[in-house]
Structures are given as C-alpha cells and as structure tokens.
Write a protein that holds these residues in place. Structure first.
Motif, short mmCIF file in Angstrom:
data_model
loop_
_atom_site.label_atom_id
_atom_site.label_comp_id
_atom_site.label_asym_id
_atom_site.label_seq_id
_atom_site.Cartn_x
_atom_site.Cartn_y
_atom_site.Cartn_z
N MET B 434 0.82 -1.22 0.00
CA MET B 434 0.00 0.00 0.00
C MET B 434 0.85 1.26 0.00
SD MET B 434 -2.58 1.39 2.91
CE MET B 434 -3.45 -0.14 3.21
N VAL B 435 1.88 1.29 0.83
CA VAL B 435 2.68 2.53 0.89
C VAL B 435 3.46 2.77 -0.40
CG1 VAL B 435 2.86 2.63 3.40
CG2 VAL B 435 4.59 1.38 2.10
N LYS B 436 3.66 1.71 -1.17
CA LYS B 436 4.27 1.94 -2.50
C LYS B 436 3.26 2.59 -3.43
CE LYS B 436 7.38 -1.99 -2.19
NZ LYS B 436 7.29 -3.42 -2.51
N ALA B 437 2.00 2.11 -3.31
CA ALA B 437 0.95 2.65 -4.18
C ALA B 437 0.50 4.03 -3.69
CB ALA B 437 -0.24 1.69 -4.21
N ILE B 438 0.60 4.24 -2.39
CA ILE B 438 0.20 5.55 -1.82
C ILE B 438 1.41 6.12 -1.10
CG2 ILE B 438 -1.53 6.74 -0.39
CD1 ILE B 438 -3.28 4.28 -0.48
N PRO B 439 2.33 6.71 -1.84
CA PRO B 439 3.57 7.18 -1.19
C PRO B 439 3.29 8.26 -0.14
CG PRO B 439 3.61 7.59 -3.59
CD PRO B 439 2.31 6.95 -3.28
N GLU B 440 2.16 8.93 -0.25
CA GLU B 440 1.84 9.99 0.72
C GLU B 440 1.16 9.42 1.97
OE1 GLU B 440 0.48 9.31 -2.10
OE2 GLU B 440 -1.64 9.82 -2.21
N TYR B 441 1.22 8.09 2.14
CA TYR B 441 0.58 7.42 3.28
C TYR B 441 0.79 8.15 4.61
CZ TYR B 441 -0.28 3.67 6.74
OH TYR B 441 -0.71 2.94 7.81
N ASP B 442 2.05 8.45 4.90
CA ASP B 442 2.37 9.13 6.16
C ASP B 442 1.69 10.48 6.27
OD1 ASP B 442 3.72 7.78 8.03
OD2 ASP B 442 5.67 8.72 7.65
N GLY B 443 1.73 11.19 5.17
CA GLY B 443 1.10 12.52 5.13
C GLY B 443 -0.40 12.43 5.36
N LEU B 444 -1.01 11.40 4.83
CA LEU B 444 -2.45 11.22 5.02
C LEU B 444 -2.77 11.05 6.50
CD1 LEU B 444 -3.26 8.77 2.04
CD2 LEU B 444 -3.74 11.23 2.16
N LEU B 445 -1.98 10.20 7.17
CA LEU B 445 -2.21 9.99 8.60
C LEU B 445 -2.03 11.31 9.35
CD1 LEU B 445 -2.13 7.01 7.82
CD2 LEU B 445 -0.69 6.58 9.81
N LYS B 446 -1.02 12.06 8.95
CA LYS B 446 -0.71 13.31 9.66
C LYS B 446 -1.79 14.37 9.47
CE LYS B 446 4.29 12.76 9.69
NZ LYS B 446 5.57 13.16 9.08
N THR B 447 -2.62 14.19 8.45
CA THR B 447 -3.67 15.19 8.20
C THR B 447 -5.06 14.60 8.45
OG1 THR B 447 -3.59 14.57 5.87
CG2 THR B 447 -2.35 16.53 6.53
N GLY B 448 -5.09 13.39 9.00
CA GLY B 448 -6.39 12.77 9.32
C GLY B 448 -7.20 12.44 8.08
N ASN B 449 -6.55 12.32 6.96
CA ASN B 449 -7.26 12.01 5.71
C ASN B 449 -7.08 10.54 5.36
OD1 ASN B 449 -8.42 11.96 3.21
ND2 ASN B 449 -6.72 13.03 2.17
N LEU B 450 -7.90 9.70 5.98
CA LEU B 450 -7.71 8.25 5.82
C LEU B 450 -8.53 7.68 4.67
CD1 LEU B 450 -7.77 7.25 9.60
CD2 LEU B 450 -5.85 8.02 8.22
N GLU B 451 -9.31 8.52 4.05
CA GLU B 451 -10.20 8.06 2.99
C GLU B 451 -9.46 7.33 1.84
OE1 GLU B 451 -13.42 8.03 3.27
OE2 GLU B 451 -13.83 7.31 1.23
N PRO B 452 -8.34 7.88 1.34
CA PRO B 452 -7.66 7.17 0.25
C PRO B 452 -7.21 5.76 0.64
CG PRO B 452 -6.84 9.42 0.46
CD PRO B 452 -7.70 9.17 1.65
#
Lengths: 501, 501
Positions: B434-452
C-alpha cells in the motif's frame, strides 16, 4: 396430558411458524428503533422471505391435512391443541379464500397507497389519494364476498380485529356515547372553570422524562428483565414473547405528556403481553385476544389510572422533582385539571380523553357507510367535515386536517378504528368490576402500590392470551355483555366534577 | 447476462438461505446488545428453527440437484453463479459428510463444554474440563477422517478458517516470527528506555470515549448510515448486509484504550463488510473471504495505523481535549511510546502488539500436536506452561491464566487461532504494498485524511467479498505468497526505534 403423534406434529409445525413470526417481529422492532437506513432495502428482502414462509405455512397442504385430521374430533383434543387448531383454521380460511393473484395485487396496492397517502396528506389533496382508496375499498368488498358475512357486510371486517362484535352492538353503544358526550362537551365549553395549561409546555429534559417514566413503569409492574424501552418516531409496544416485550416512545422537550402518557399507554399493552401464561408460548394464542381488549389495557392505564387524582397524589411530587422548578408553584388540583382538559379538536391522535370517542365514531360511521354502499368516496371529505361540525362543533379547513389524517385506510385497515373505542368502553367496564373486587383501589393509587391491580388484570385477562374471545372475557369478568354505560358514567362523573358543571 | 431457468432457481434458493442467515445474525446481535434476559429461552427456540432451516437447505435434495445439474458445466456459468455454486458445494460436502446423529451429539457437546469450561476457568481446574476437551478433539479427529485431508491432518481444520493455508506454510512463517520476536523481546526488556504508562489509567468518561471513537470511525470512513455502535460484553462487528454493519464495544472508565482501540479494531472489520460489492448481496459470497483476511483489516487499523506516530500527530491533540486534563502534560512521544509498550504477559487478549504473535504460536503448536497425536491432553497444562516459559520467559501459576484462558477449544474451534496471526502477517504485507501505491501514506495519517486508504483497500480487497480466496488475494495485491518478512521488518524497525535498541 400426552399428545398423539398427529397432535404433536401439528404443535411442532405451529411452533415453527411462530419462530418465523418472532424473528419477523424482531426485525420490525429493529427497523423502527435504529436500523441503519442503507440496510433497509436488503432487510425488506429478508422480511419478504420470512413473511412469505409464514404465510405459505398457514395455507399449506400440510396445514390442510392437520385441519382435516384433527378438526372433526376437536372436542376430544387437549384444550391448548384445540384452541390452537381453531385459530389456525380461522387464519387458513381467511388466507385461503382469497385467490393468490388478487392477494398479491392487494399487497402491492397497499404499499403504493401508503406512499401516495403520505404525499397527498402533505399536499392536503384528497383527489390524489382517491383512486387508491377506491381500489382498496373495492378489494375489501371482494374479500367480504370471499369470506362471507352474517347480517351487515361490515361485520366481516369488524371480525378481523374484534371477533364477535357486530354492527348491531356497536351502533347501539356508540349511540349512547354520542347522546352523553356531545352535550357534555357543550357544557364544558360553556363552563367558566377552564384550566390553566401553560405550565405543561415548558422545557423538560428528555433524560429526566425518561427517568420519571421508568419509575412509573416500575410502579405499574413492568418487568425490566422481560423488556426494554427505546426511542422511535411512531411509538408502539411489541411482544416478541412474554419474556421479551419491548416498548418505544418519542420525547418532546416542550411537552412531557407525549412521552410520559405514551409510555404508560405502551406499558399497558406490555403488561398484557408479559403476563400471558407460559404454556401458550410457541402457539398463535400467545398474544392479546383482540385489538380492542389490548387497547382496553393501554387506555385503562393511560386514561383512567394515570389521569386519576389519586395516582398523582402519590406521583405529582416526584414529577415536580424530575421537572426541575417549572411545576413548583402548581397545586395538584391545577395540575389534575390541566392534564384532563377537554376541548374539541380536529386531529384524533392529539385529542383529549373526552372528545376522543367522537373521532372514532365519525370514522366508524363512514366505514360502515362505505361498505354498505351508502356513502360514495367522492363525498368523503364533505361528509367527514360535516360530521366534525355536527359532533364536535368545528370544521376542518382542508383534507390534511380532515379525511387524510390517518394512515389506516391507506393501509387497507377497514374495521380497525372501532377497536380503539371498544377498548375504552371495555376499560371503563372492567375498572367498574375491578374496584368492587379491590375496594382499596384508590388507596393503592395514593400509595403508588399498583401491583395488586396488575395481579388482578393478569388473573382475569392477561394470562389467557388468545384462548378466550373478547366478549367471552368481558362476560366472565363483568357478568354481562359490552355496555357503554360504564364509560359514560365515568366521563360524566369525572368531567362534571372537574368543570364544576 | 441472462440466467437460465435452473441458474435463476438456484440463485433464488440461495437468496432464501441468506435471508434466514441475515435474520439469525440480527438475532445474535440483539442477544448480545440488550435483549431482555427472560426472553432468551424462547429466542433460542427461534434460533434453533432458523438455523436448522438454514442447515437443512444447505444439504437438501434440492441443493444436491442444483449441484448435480450445474457443477459439471460450471466453467460456462456467469462468474457470480459459478462462485456461489462452488461455495455451496463446499458447504454441502462439509455438512453432508458428517452423519447427522454425530453432528447432533457434537452440537450438544459444544454447548455443555462451554458452560463447563466457564466453571473450570473460574475454579482454575483443568481436570473438570479435560473429559470434554477429549471428546471435542475426538469428534474433530473423526470429522477430519470424514472430510479427508491432504498432507497433515491438521490442514483440514485450518482449511475451515483459512482455505488454502497449510501446516507447511505456517510452520515456516511462524518459525521466522519466533526467530525474530523472541530475541527482540529480550532486548526490549533489557532496554533502559522504558515508557511511563500511569497516565493511561486515569478516569476518562464513557461519553467522551465514545465521542472520540466516533470521530476516529468517521476518519476511517465508517459509514454511519450503514451501521451503528452499541455496547456489549465481548465486542464484535457483524455485517448483516453491506448497508448494515454494526460494531460493538465495551467501555472501561479507567482504561480508555479498551474502547478506543477496540472500536478501531471492529471498525476495520466493518469497513471490509460495508464495502463489499452490492452484486454479492443475497449470496454466501457477501462476506469477508476468510478469518485471516478479516483479521488483517482489523489489525491493520488497530495495530499498524492507529499505533503509528503519524496518526497521533493529527489525533493526539483531539484526544487530549476529550480526555479532560489528564493528558495535558504528556508529550506526543511519551504517549506514542506508552501505547506501544511491549512486555511479556500471560493473557493473550491483554497482550501487546509485539508479544501477541507468540501467544498464537503456542496455541498453534499445541493444536497441531494434538491432531497429530504428538501431544496428550493429560500433558496440556504442563506443555502450555513450558512453552510460555520458553517463548515469553514467564510461567502461568495456574490453569486459569494458562491453558483455560480461551473459549475457542470449548467451542470446538480448532484451527481458528492461526488466523489471528495470519491476519497480522497479511496486514503488514499488504501495508508494505500500500505505501508503495500511496507514497503519501504518512502525510495522510498526519492530516487525518484516511479516505484514500479505505479506497485502496476497497479496491483491492473489500469489494471482492468471498469471490477470491485469501492467498489469491495476497498474490494479486503483493505479487507474492504469504511471507512473515513484512511483519518482522515492521516490528524490528518500530521497536528498535521505540526502545532505542
């Protein structure tokens, strides 16, 4: 008593039917108390499967064979088997006599009609709903022919809800009610002794309303280990089995009467279902015997017991505590008068304990007219409004507050309305006998000790479930047939005193 | 695609089965979230009727006829029909191969065993439970013979929960886990950098815990119009249909982690069920594909996502607000370390994210030994305790904190335990892709945007329901077979940093 092999298989068969029914009732409860809305579409499929299964079992060849085998010698059967068989045969005949194709069409019509009715009421436009109502009446007229009738055709519809009660009886008793209630209302309206009611509409938190209601339910003898209280839009009670009888309510922050009297009403229904004899579990007899007798219990508790001054002698102080400070300056007499205020109004479900009967009588007279071809559907709004003017002295301004206000006809429930008023008459008549058997009735209310009342009702009504017919019960309890006299006596005495007439 | 007549009747038949199943699931939910206790006896009858109906339909002559007619040409069937047929045939074979009399005996034994186990655990007395466990194992050994097996006999039990996963695979991967985790725990215990955890155990009101949890569920993408949150004793999630997936929890006033991490765990299960493709509704494919894949979703959210520092970069301040003042003086790093504390303990369900795998491995090794006649039930407590000492360095003082702690064996669920750890391994492996497909994974967690993240999981896992087997899914997502490497990499990296090893 040991059952024969065919008796045992019959009772097993019925037990399975009742299991489907209980599952269905739980699904209905769930749908009305918080089932997530996106799951409803698929849940409807589940309801479809289970109710079809239940319906098919009621008219199956297997059921026919049980009836053929056992009905001829029903006198020899153990009582429980015999009564179960009679009930199954009644349902079999009822369901079997309608051609399946017509029944299917009717079910679809009902669903459509309800949704059209809802829109029509919103737009206050009877013409939208009219063609559906015509179809619904048409179908029911055909059903009456299939089912057969004795005397008045409308009797067949009455029999669906109140077996044994006929137009002849109702005409007579309802006439008595009109003769007493209509002039009584006029006198009250002319009385100078009108109650103050502003204090009923002040803010009262939902949590506190609930706590107080639970206290009252406890007094009534509602068994919390055999039930629960939830919220819903249109309150109801449902008896899944005597160990699981659930009630629901709706809270209005600015009118505590909705929840509190509503809960007492549903609590009355619930006491009935909780106290049905255990041996009836798993049979179709494990429920109230009729709509009217059921309603007699909810109305006894809601209208008669919980609007009695003695009841509030014990509970008013408690209510004051839960209500905050808003009732502190109110005397019990002011309070008692306020919760018993009577005043003609247009909407049945919002009407008071005195005018309510007239709302029902109007609907009864219209239904009877419809099924005897004495009233045309075209004229309904006019006839409705005229009757309101004649009996209650007020005239609906539009269809929404007139002929379109109730869902019953849209659901095809013709013959149902009279049960409400039969229930009220039964309640007054039963109470009349009860106070003879329990002379300390008043004292019990004044001390919050309602247990002996529940015990008495259990002994004479609840435990029998559906094993006794409504009029059979009334006869056994009161020694006579249905009579409006007890309700009129009660109303006259109560309202004459209240309004100092 | 148009279905042939027999395909249509088959799918209708299956739809009916699923309707019974959905009704049953609702009853189970109700029984565990507030059904009145006095109604339970009769409700059990209802469960009996419905589950028997469901079971009989799965092995009926009608089902046999569908299989006989359709299975031979299954390649030509539309995919949905084909997969449904395969699933029905699997269940048919499984249920049909056990003689009805033995199955009945086994069901009774299960019920008795559970209640004996409860008492035995209370008294910490394995000898009470032993004869029941012997019987349960004996029955399952016979079932293995009826069902047949490939390679190790225990494979047949594994296949019930995790189709396609064998002893061979598990032995290899669990060995890798032991090799990494056991020394890692030792290192951690020797580390001087131990977290402070007192602040986790302060009073935190249930209402506030609930409000915070609902916020997190919202972030995760749980659809509140397709579910609800209730209280229970043993929390669970249940998917009645994708539009109605309910979760439950238990609140501990003095340990908010129980409810909050618990809700995130059940929320992971719920996301799976809510996002199954609609076309699977009304078929047995409309659920998670296996226990392990299901657990991979709950553990991904609970252990990996919600114990990630980035997740709390967004949510810690919010938690502080809901918690009152108790967390005000705590830094995010102190908090992050505290919720990831690792320490050997005896009770599986209370263990941490690092030691948990060893609890499962112990149970797996014992079960495998039992079904290969390498372990005698007499020796179980001793073997259990020795393994705890060997792997975790601590020894149970009695049977209650040892061999009697889990209900699984009393319920006859042998082969189930490994799913928990397979789920953990799947979770780490899937996240790696998943983190390869969603490289911004960490950033998503940091902004509470878990939808993707939910979208990605829906696309690759959820929507398929049971149409793809577990290892097929893993292969399709990650391009390779199951591997413990991703879990060990994750654990080593995380705990080395946390404890500054």
């Amino acid at each position: 008593m040991r059952l024969s092999e065919s008796e045992t298989s019959f009772m097993e068969y019925v037990k399975k039917m009742e299991a489907f029914n209980e599952a269905l009732q739980l699904i209905y409860w769930d749908l009305r108390t918080g089932a997530p809305k996106k799951g409803v579409k698929q849940r409807s499929q589940v309801v479809g499967v289970l109710s079809n299964e239940y319906f098919q079992m009621s008219i199956s060849e297997e059921m026919a064979a049980f009836i053929a085998k056992l009905y001829g010698r029903k006198q020899e059967l153990p009582e429980l088997v015999q009564k179960t068989l009679e009930e199954c045969k009644r349902v079999y005949d009822q369901n079997k006599k309608i051609p399946p194709k017509e029944y299917k069409e009717y079910v679809i019509l009902q669903t459509e009609a309800e949704s059209v009715w809802e829109e029509a009421r919103e737009k206050s436009d009877f013409s939208m709903f009219k063609p559906y109502l015509e179809q619904l009446v048409h179908f029911n007229k055909k059903f009456i022919e299939y089912w057969g009738y004795r005397g008045n055709k409308y009797n067949t519809l009455l029999d669906l809800y109140e077996p044994g009660v006929t137009v002849e009886t109702i005409d007579k008793e309802f006439e008595t009610l009109k003769e007493v209630i209509i002039p009584l209302i006029k006198n009250i309206q002319e009385s100078e002794n009108q109650p103050e009611t502003d204090f009923l509409y002040q803010s009262f938190s939902k949590e506190k309303q609930k706590e107080f209601s639970l206290k009252i339910l406890g007094q009534m003898g509602y068994d919390f280990e055999a039930g629960r209280l939830d919220e819903t839009v249109h309150p109801f009670a449902t008896g899944l089995n005597p160990g699981d009888v659930r009630i629901t309510t709706r809270y209005d922050d600015c009118d505590w009467r909705m929840a509190i009297f509503g809960i007492i009403h549903e609590g009355g229904h619930a006491l009935y279902e909780q106290n049905i004899s255990e041996e009836l579990i798993g049979t179709p007899l494990c429920t109230g015997t009729s709509m009217g007798i059921h309603e007699s219990q909810s109305l006894f508790y809601e209208n008669i017991l919980a609007r009695d001054r003695s009841f509030w002698e014990y509970n008013f102080e408690v209510l004051q505590k839960y209500a905050g400070r808003q009732l502190d300056h109110i005397s019990i007499d002011e309070f008692y008068h306020a919760i018993n205020k009577a005043e003609p109004s247009l909407i049945r479900i919002e009407s008071d304990n005195l005018t309510y009967p007239l709302h029902i009588i109007i609907r009864y007279e219209i239904e009877k007219g419809l099924f005897n071809n004495e009233i045309s559907i075209n004229d309904l709004p006019e006839i409705w409004n005229n009757k309101y003017e004649q009996y209650l002295g007020i005239r609906p301004k539009n269809d929404a507050e007139g002929v379109l206000q109730d869902v019953h006809w849209a659901a095809g429930s013709f013959g149902y309305f009279p049960s409400y008023l039969l229930g009220y008459m039964y309640a007054a008549q039963i109470k009349n006998t009860m106070v003879k058997a329990i002379p300390e009735y008043d004292g019990l209310l004044k001390t919050g000790n309602l247990e002996p009342i529940k015990q008495w009702l259990s002994k004479h009504i609840y435990r029998y479930g559906k094993t006794k017919k409504p009029l059979e019960l009334i006869k056994a309890i009161t020694g006579e047939g249905l009579s409006a006299k007890y309700l009129t006596d009660y109303l006259v005495k109560k309202y004459t005193a209240l309004y100092e007439l």
